[in-house]
Motif scaffolding. Sequence first.
Motif, PDB file in Angstrom:
ATOM      1  N   UNK A 172       0.944  -0.990  -0.078  1.00 60.07           N
ATOM      2  CA  UNK A 172      -0.048   0.070   0.075  1.00 60.07           C
ATOM      3  C   UNK A 172       1.043   1.061  -0.033  1.00 60.07           C
ATOM      4  N   UNK A 173       0.695   2.277  -0.798  1.00 59.36           N
ATOM      5  CA  UNK A 173       1.236   3.433  -0.939  1.00 59.36           C
ATOM      6  C   UNK A 173       0.468   4.510  -0.287  1.00 59.36           C
ATOM      7  N   UNK A 174       0.855   5.292   0.953  1.00 58.62           N
ATOM      8  CA  UNK A 174       0.441   6.334   1.418  1.00 58.62           C
ATOM      9  C   UNK A 174       1.215   7.533   1.510  1.00 58.62           C
ATOM     10  N   UNK A 175       0.696   8.452   1.526  1.00 64.26           N
ATOM     11  CA  UNK A 175       1.578   9.732   1.350  1.00 64.26           C
ATOM     12  C   UNK A 175       1.806  10.340   2.730  1.00 64.26           C
ATOM     13  N   UNK A 176       2.698  11.051   2.975  1.00 64.25           N
ATOM     14  CA  UNK A 176       3.261  11.471   4.037  1.00 64.25           C
ATOM     15  C   UNK A 176       1.916  12.224   4.756  1.00 64.25           C
ATOM     16  N   UNK A 177       1.454  13.165   4.030  1.00 62.36           N
ATOM     17  CA  UNK A 177       0.191  14.088   4.625  1.00 62.36           C
ATOM     18  C   UNK A 177      -0.913  13.155   5.321  1.00 62.36           C
ATOM     19  N   UNK A 178      -1.004  12.011   4.343  1.00 64.46           N
ATOM     20  CA  UNK A 178      -2.227  11.038   4.978  1.00 64.46           C
ATOM     21  C   UNK A 178      -1.881  10.596   6.440  1.00 64.46           C
ATOM     22  N   UNK A 179      -0.537  10.169   6.475  1.00 65.44           N
ATOM     23  CA  UNK A 179      -0.218   9.439   7.610  1.00 65.44           C
ATOM     24  C   UNK A 179       0.232  10.511   8.712  1.00 65.44           C
ATOM     25  N   UNK A 180       0.310  11.729   8.336  1.00 64.28           N
ATOM     26  CA  UNK A 180       0.938  12.572   9.529  1.00 64.28           C
ATOM     27  C   UNK A 180      -0.404  13.496  10.092  1.00 64.28           C
TER      28      UNK A 180
END
Length: 283
Positions: free
Chosen positions: A149-157
Amino acid sequence: HAKASGRNNYQFFKANMHAEAGHRMFVENGLRRALKRGEFVLHYQPKVDIASGAMTGAEALLRWHEPTLGLIGPAQFIPIAEQCGLIVPIGRWVLRQACEQVMSWQRAGLAVVPVSVNISALEFRHPLFIDEVSKILTETGIDPSHLELELTESVLMHDAESSATALEALKRMGIQLAIDDFGTGYSSLSYLRRFPINTLKIDQSFVRDIETDVDNATIVGAVIGMGRNLKQRVIAEGVETALQLSFLRREHCDEGQGFLFSYPLLPDALARLLKMPHAAVVA
Ligand code: C2E
Ligand code: MG
Ligand code: MG
Ligand code: MG
């Protein structure tokens, strides 16, 4: 005079606003129909081991085959799908389709490489996301390590604490995890260390002019070094030139993805690459 032009601007703005709302509605209805009629397709772009040239995986990239307009890229409709919430059922379709594709390559006796799927914020934060992923793994029979799964930094942070919890759950299921567009968001390095991430994908904006832009070259070099220290694989996105590749090779970047190696491909074209000995993409 000022007043007249002010009014004109207002009229123009209003017209635009209507056009924009109309456009959004048009796309939204189209997407709903697309889901029902099966107008979505996935293309697969190889990821390549920079040292050996072997294919290490493929990223599933969504396209919409609109009957009259033709093939539409995700930039044209993903933002609207995110705004209206349709990204949740669309994302579910993408996940299932990608897993089924891996299984069909596997059944055909092809060398299996992991497939990466992009996950939007709304999908990741959906209370049923983990259950949904788990259900898709079971129903398709895919080996979880064949899914990334690829998630962006902004999604995670956005909510780092609950992201960490969700990532841990996905990790326990055996799924691979990557941070997409790395460098464009605001990652806290302490979280980065805590997230159970396998791969950092350096955003293509840094890769684009590594040959000429000293700052970008420095950033790419630093991310590669950080990945090495955190024991995460590093992949460079948007590799287009031989010079970029030689820079990445010199810096010992693990993997690359970009038009230099391959455009995103239809499943059959990717299958042909998987049939080649060692699935080598680069000479
Ligand atoms: P991304 O995940 O960062 O995907 C990489 C994008 O860069 C893809 O664009 C790919 O075709 C393009 N690309 C690959 N190599 C090169 C290169 O060498 N040069 C250049 N200039 N571009 C390259 P694409 O397919 O248009 O996708 C755009 C974005 O749409 C993706 O960015 C991702 O954020 C989103 N997306 C695509 N498919 C899905 C999906 O199934 N679900 C969700 N939620 N988002 C998706
Ligand atoms: Mg991606
Ligand atoms: Mg990206
Ligand atoms: Mg992107």
